[in-house]
Write an enzyme that holds these catalytic residues in place. Structure first.
Site, PDB file in Angstrom:
ATOM      1  N   ASP A  31      33.292 -36.780  25.553  1.00  0.00           N
ATOM      2  CA  ASP A  31      32.329 -37.072  26.614  1.00  0.00           C
ATOM      3  C   ASP A  31      32.967 -36.759  27.963  1.00  0.00           C
ATOM      4  O   ASP A  31      34.112 -36.283  28.025  1.00  0.00           O
ATOM      5  CB  ASP A  31      31.854 -38.529  26.556  1.00  0.00           C
ATOM      6  CG  ASP A  31      30.401 -38.671  26.986  1.00  0.00           C
ATOM      7  OD1 ASP A  31      30.063 -38.197  28.091  1.00  0.00           O
ATOM      8  OD2 ASP A  31      29.600 -39.243  26.220  1.00  0.00           O
ATOM      9  N   TYR A 139      15.190 -27.935  30.930  1.00  0.00           N
ATOM     10  CA  TYR A 139      15.812 -28.738  29.874  1.00  0.00           C
ATOM     11  C   TYR A 139      15.183 -28.396  28.527  1.00  0.00           C
ATOM     12  O   TYR A 139      15.895 -28.109  27.554  1.00  0.00           O
ATOM     13  CB  TYR A 139      15.651 -30.233  30.167  1.00  0.00           C
ATOM     14  CG  TYR A 139      15.964 -31.095  28.963  1.00  0.00           C
ATOM     15  CD1 TYR A 139      17.272 -31.243  28.517  1.00  0.00           C
ATOM     16  CD2 TYR A 139      14.949 -31.747  28.256  1.00  0.00           C
ATOM     17  CE1 TYR A 139      17.564 -32.019  27.400  1.00  0.00           C
ATOM     18  CE2 TYR A 139      15.232 -32.525  27.144  1.00  0.00           C
ATOM     19  CZ  TYR A 139      16.534 -32.652  26.719  1.00  0.00           C
ATOM     20  OH  TYR A 139      16.819 -33.406  25.612  1.00  0.00           O
ATOM     21  N   LYS A 177      21.484 -44.636  31.792  1.00  0.00           N
ATOM     22  CA  LYS A 177      20.690 -43.436  32.047  1.00  0.00           C
ATOM     23  C   LYS A 177      19.877 -43.507  33.332  1.00  0.00           C
ATOM     24  O   LYS A 177      19.290 -42.511  33.745  1.00  0.00           O
ATOM     25  CB  LYS A 177      19.765 -43.160  30.866  1.00  0.00           C
ATOM     26  CG  LYS A 177      20.502 -42.789  29.588  1.00  0.00           C
ATOM     27  CD  LYS A 177      19.552 -42.506  28.437  1.00  0.00           C
ATOM     28  CE  LYS A 177      18.716 -41.270  28.674  1.00  0.00           C
ATOM     29  NZ  LYS A 177      17.845 -40.955  27.522  1.00  0.00           N
ATOM     30  N   GLU A 201      -1.099 -44.431  36.949  1.00  0.00           N
ATOM     31  CA  GLU A 201      -2.543 -44.336  36.799  1.00  0.00           C
ATOM     32  C   GLU A 201      -2.895 -43.174  35.868  1.00  0.00           C
ATOM     33  O   GLU A 201      -2.037 -42.371  35.507  1.00  0.00           O
ATOM     34  CB  GLU A 201      -3.193 -44.110  38.172  1.00  0.00           C
ATOM     35  CG  GLU A 201      -3.080 -45.297  39.117  1.00  0.00           C
ATOM     36  CD  GLU A 201      -3.643 -44.981  40.488  1.00  0.00           C
ATOM     37  OE1 GLU A 201      -3.865 -43.777  40.784  1.00  0.00           O
ATOM     38  OE2 GLU A 201      -3.852 -45.925  41.277  1.00  0.00           O
TER      39      GLU A 201
END
Length: 313
Positions: A31, A139, A177, A201
């Site tokens: 990591d 992404y 995150k 909404e």
């Protein structure tokens, strides 16, 4: 030894936890701890070693990794769907993955990796087929392009390759995150802060809070990963969701029920997300069932309750 890239992250840390529950601790975590607060996910886990992502990639290229690696769970990626630096995204999610895939293939090491439901983007069908794949952001494109690369290799591969198209995963160990944490986490934090939970909404033909996603509890995600690890003869790219779409309002109601208070407030749908937002996702899990995975998946009511109890432990 088992390698888990992204092991300090959300799904990676949960996979390590699931391996630990089996008594497996001979694990190399890969990591980037530039953000030192991310150590918290690792502090409660048992592993053999840690290696920085940059060093790991260089050692992969130099064929200088420890001997006896039995499997690689490749969860490391930039998963921010609002990140538009395409060069950065492709280096992290595509090029890095290709290098590691070929290292595994050369040594016949099982390679289990994180794809994403973001590959489907604007589609209203969610099968593992080219005609359903229309990513809305870079992404999603980076994940889709690696899936395409894998598809070309699968017919000639002599060891296991499995890609998991994760849908909306939520659960323990995602707190780091920030804005990319699940809606369940954010609504929980809002109620704890004395606020009402807030949802968008209506937009794109959906009522207030009515947008629907396939919300899958991270424990179930780990179970699927480990099932494939236990069945190395199975390869392919698979949707990993429940096969059941539920609304954001369902999530909010589960959080309210857990706390015993609160009512939903609706906020304007952000202009910057219009045209770039998946209003509906529902995994077609036919392929997953066809290879023999039979376990059931938690629904939002039970999954959210378990998750919030974990957060409040």
């Amino acid at each position: 030894m088992i390698v888990v890239t992204g092991g300090a992250g959300f799904i990676g840390a949960n996979i390590i936890h699931a391996l630990n529950l089996r008594g497996e601790t001979d694990i190399l975590v890969v990591d980037d701890l530039t953000d030192g607060t991310r150590f918290r996910n690792l502090a409660e886990l048992d592993v053999t070693d840690y290696m920085d992502k940059g060093e790991f990639l260089e050692r992969v290229k130099a064929n200088d990794l420890p001997m006896g690696i039995r499997a690689v769970f490749h969860e490391g990626a930039c998963s921010d769907t609002t990140e538009w630096d395409g060069k950065f995204m492709m280096e992290n999610n595509y090029t890095y993955s290709k290098v590691l895939l070929h290292w595994c293939l050369d040594r016949k090491v099982p390679f289990l990796y994180a794809s994403s439901a973001a590959v489907y983007g604007a589609s209203d069908e969610f099968r593992e087929e080219r005609e359903c794949e229309r990513p809305l952001n870079v992404y999603g494109y980076s994940k889709w392009q690696f899936d395409q690369y894998v598809r070309k290799i699968l017919p000639s591969a002599r060891s296991q390759i499995v890609g998991f198209r994760y849908f909306n995963v939520y659960g323990p160990r995602e707190q780091h995150k920030g804005k990319m944490a699940s809606v369940a986490y954010h609504l929980h934090e809002q109620i704890k802060a004395g606020q009402n939970p807030k949802l968008f909404e209506g937009w794109d033909g959906y009522s207030d809070g009515g947008q629907q996603r396939d919300f899958v509890y991270v424990d179930d995600v780990c179970k699927v990963n480990l099932w494939f690890y236990d069945n190395p003869e199975q390869s392919g790219i698979f949707n990993l969701g429940t096969g059941r779409a539920q609304s954001f309002l369902d999530v909010a109601q589960a959080v309210i029920r857990y706390h015993g208070k609160g009512s939903v407030e609706f906020i304007p749908f952000p202009d910057e997300l219009k045209g770039r937002y998946q209003s509906f996702t529902q995994a077609d899990i036919t392929a997953l069932r066809d290879v023999g995975y039979t376990a059931e998946f938690a629904d939002v009511a039970s999954g959210v309750e378990s998750y919030l109890a974990w957060l409040d432990r």
